[in-house]
Design an enzyme around this catalytic site. Structure first.
Site, PDB file in Angstrom:
ATOM      1  N   LYS A  38       0.799  -1.229   0.000  1.00 42.18           N
ATOM      2  CA  LYS A  38       0.000   0.000   0.000  1.00 42.18           C
ATOM      3  C   LYS A  38       0.834   1.283   0.000  1.00 42.18           C
ATOM      4  O   LYS A  38       0.367   2.313  -0.466  1.00 42.18           O
ATOM      5  CB  LYS A  38      -0.959   0.014   1.202  1.00 42.18           C
ATOM      6  CG  LYS A  38      -2.117  -0.972   1.067  1.00 42.18           C
ATOM      7  CD  LYS A  38      -3.055  -0.831   2.250  1.00 42.18           C
ATOM      8  CE  LYS A  38      -4.271  -1.717   2.101  1.00 42.18           C
ATOM      9  NZ  LYS A  38      -5.307  -1.421   3.096  1.00 42.18           N
ATOM     10  N   ASP A  80     -10.301   3.040   1.733  1.00 42.77           N
ATOM     11  CA  ASP A  80     -10.534   2.473   3.067  1.00 42.77           C
ATOM     12  C   ASP A  80     -11.282   3.482   3.945  1.00 42.77           C
ATOM     13  O   ASP A  80     -12.203   3.115   4.677  1.00 42.77           O
ATOM     14  CB  ASP A  80      -9.206   2.114   3.748  1.00 42.77           C
ATOM     15  CG  ASP A  80      -8.613   0.821   3.205  1.00 42.77           C
ATOM     16  OD1 ASP A  80      -9.391  -0.060   2.789  1.00 42.77           O
ATOM     17  OD2 ASP A  80      -7.376   0.706   3.193  1.00 42.77           O
TER      18      ASP A  80
END
Ligand code: ATR
Length: 285
Positions: free
Chosen positions: A62, A103
């Site tokens: 990420k 997210d």
């Protein structure tokens, strides 16, 4: 489309993303692409091809992918993590890659739509100070929580996260996980979010909870970013205290739904995705 991560054995994304593509009759597939760190740059470069809409990114890539993209969206930059790479925009690949973080918006949407909780003005406690906590704290700042404490086993990390997320009147405080520390904040919270790996099946502490029922106020919403199992020790404590519970499985679906829309330009069939995810989980047990 697909998902990159390493290892990727456990991913449920292909099952529910594939179901969404099929449901809308989109002529594309969603594949599992296990990608070792030394192959990451090559794999990300391959997303520039005109037949790739984009990809979901999971651990441990990420952060690393951020350097391999043309643009990183502001939310992803502030959180310091990208979980979706989009080629072009809205279903029109053009070879230019943008990094997004879904997210945080996925978490907020699951709070509002599944748990029917509006965090504006809330008093919140976030357990944990790792990558998942960063996205959750950012989301809660965006949503306008009034008070926030970050409680973590390693207190220094909680302090660091609190300092890096402070902005304007939003000043999170930091605490440890001792009973004394938690007694100062947990009884006053109407939202608690577990982002630690406590309670995670197959993790380092599957039987543990960051807090016990005696400190929790009745009516508080307990949200667990851990979604395997669906009922974690933390959520059991919240229930014992007369609180409401929500599983992070909804965050998994909503982050995926936001990514799906960024890549395809179409509204995501959330219900279809949720059902496919539940079927995939059941099939795995
Ligand atoms: P993620 O990206 O999923 O958030 P991470 O960055 O490794 O993962 O963070 C894991 C979090 O779980 C951390 O807050 C960690 O606490 P420390 O910062 O003290 O390490 C927390 N954690 C993991 N195992 C734990 C345990 N057994 N007890 C308490 N906290 C734990």
């Amino acid at each position: 489309m697909g998902i990159i991560g390493y290892p990727l054995g456990h991913t449920l994304s292909p099952a529910f993303q594939g179901a969404a593509l099929k449901h809308l009759g989109i002529d594309a597939t969603f594949e599992s692409w296990p990608t070792a760190p030394d192959k990451l740059a090559e794999k990300v470069a391959s997303f520039r091809a005109t037949d790739v809409l984009g990809a979901c990114v999971t651990l441990p890539h990420k952060q690393a992918v951020m350097l391999m993209l043309d643009t990183v969206h502001e939310t992803a930059r502030e959180i310091g993590a990208v979980n979706w790479i989009v080629n072009g925009s809205k279903g029109k690949p053009d070879g230019k890659l943008t990094g997004h973080n879904t997210d945080a918006p996925g978490f907020l949407r699951s709070l509002k739509e599944e748990a029917k909780f509006d965090p504006k003005g809330a008093s919140a406690v976030v357990f944990g100070a790792g990558g998942a906590a960063r996205a959750v704290v950012f989301a809660l700042r965006m949503a306008g929580v009034a008070r926030l404490t970050i409680a973590n086993r390693t207190v220094e990390k909680a302090h660091e996260l609190a300092a890096s997320m402070s902005k304007g009147r939003f000043r999170p405080t930091a605490a440890g996980l001792s009973r004394d520390d938690l007694a100062d904040v947990v009884p006053y919270a109407n939202l608690m979010v577990n982002t630690t790996s406590m309670g995670m099946a197959g993790g380092p502490a599957p039987e543990e909870t960051p807090v016990t029922a005696d400190l929790i106020r009745a009516g508080t919403l307990g949200y667990d970013a851990v979604y395997a199992p669906l009922e974690t020790p933390f959520l059991r404590e919240v229930e014992r205290a007369g609180g409401r519970t929500a599983s992070g499985i909804t965050m998994l679906v909503y982050q995926g739904a936001e990514g799906f829309t960024l890549c395809t330009g179409q509204p995501a069939p959330v219900q279809v995705m949720m059902e496919a995810l539940m079927r995939a989980r059941a099939g795995r047990k």
